[in-house]
Design an enzyme around this catalytic site. Sequence first.
Site, PDB file in Angstrom:
ATOM      1  N   CYS A 226     -60.171  20.516  80.848  1.00 32.28           N
ATOM      2  CA  CYS A 226     -60.805  19.200  80.920  1.00 32.28           C
ATOM      3  C   CYS A 226     -61.216  18.805  79.515  1.00 32.28           C
ATOM      4  O   CYS A 226     -61.928  19.549  78.835  1.00 32.28           O
ATOM      5  CB  CYS A 226     -62.024  19.259  81.834  1.00 32.28           C
ATOM      6  SG  CYS A 226     -63.048  17.761  81.811  1.00 32.28           S
TER       7      CYS A 226
ATOM      8  N   CYS B  71     -57.017  13.180  79.307  1.00 33.14           N
ATOM      9  CA  CYS B  71     -57.662  13.737  80.500  1.00 33.14           C
ATOM     10  C   CYS B  71     -56.574  14.456  81.284  1.00 33.14           C
ATOM     11  O   CYS B  71     -55.469  13.920  81.447  1.00 33.14           O
ATOM     12  CB  CYS B  71     -58.301  12.641  81.346  1.00 33.14           C
ATOM     13  SG  CYS B  71     -58.926  13.200  82.960  1.00 33.14           S
TER      14      CYS B  71
END
Length: 257
Positions: free
Chosen positions: A91, A205
Amino acid sequence: MLTGPSTVPFQPLHMQADLSGRVLVLDSGVGGLSVQREIKRAVPEAGLLYLADRAAFPYGDWEGAALRDHICDLVKSVSAVWQPSAVVVACNTASTLVLTALREFLPVPVIGTVPAIKPAAEQTRSGVFAVLATPGTVKRDYTQDLIDDFASQHHIALVGASGLAGLAEDKLAGRGVDLEHLRREIAPCFTEEDGKRTDCVVLGCTHFPFLREEMEQVAPWQVTWIDPAPAIAKRLVQVVERGDVATGCDDLFFLTG
């Protein structure tokens, strides 16, 4: 299954199997599966433990210090039970906050996910590219430092898209993707500067690669989409001793909440 985002200690459903030696891959939801996929391509024999921290989804909505403390508590408790051979923070938002803190208490390699600004600066032909990420990643000093170090001479659109992670979760759950919503979210990536226009978009992302096909459909012109997942898998191979990684075992998937 955990009972909440700050549950300590972690107790994995009274499992009796030996979980030690697997690679722990952590994300707030399904986005990290794009990284897990590349790890399996690079090291198909490795056993993985995938942890989707759904109780805390989305990470991009958290205040920085609170998110850092939450992830450190979670990884500390999980690692005490699972004893992973490495930890992959799949992440961008989390990685811009927690890598240093995790490395202070974990005795194993910690691999993060950061916006692929250096590769974009190397690949762009027009000198104009975009970083498409969560609002949390876009505003981090870490991201600006990468720009200063590797792309200070380029024109870069920093686009904080708040709804794309949810669209990716919808897609993988079989609910379909709202293409008009997607079009609005990515539209600021496509800019023109002195007659030159965006030719690369960094997918900042890990959820976003799952929307690549739909993004290509709604993009106003063709660009190169830069996914950092292959580089993360390559880095894992470089820093982890093969003999430390559990092999010949099933991958396991867990959720918080």
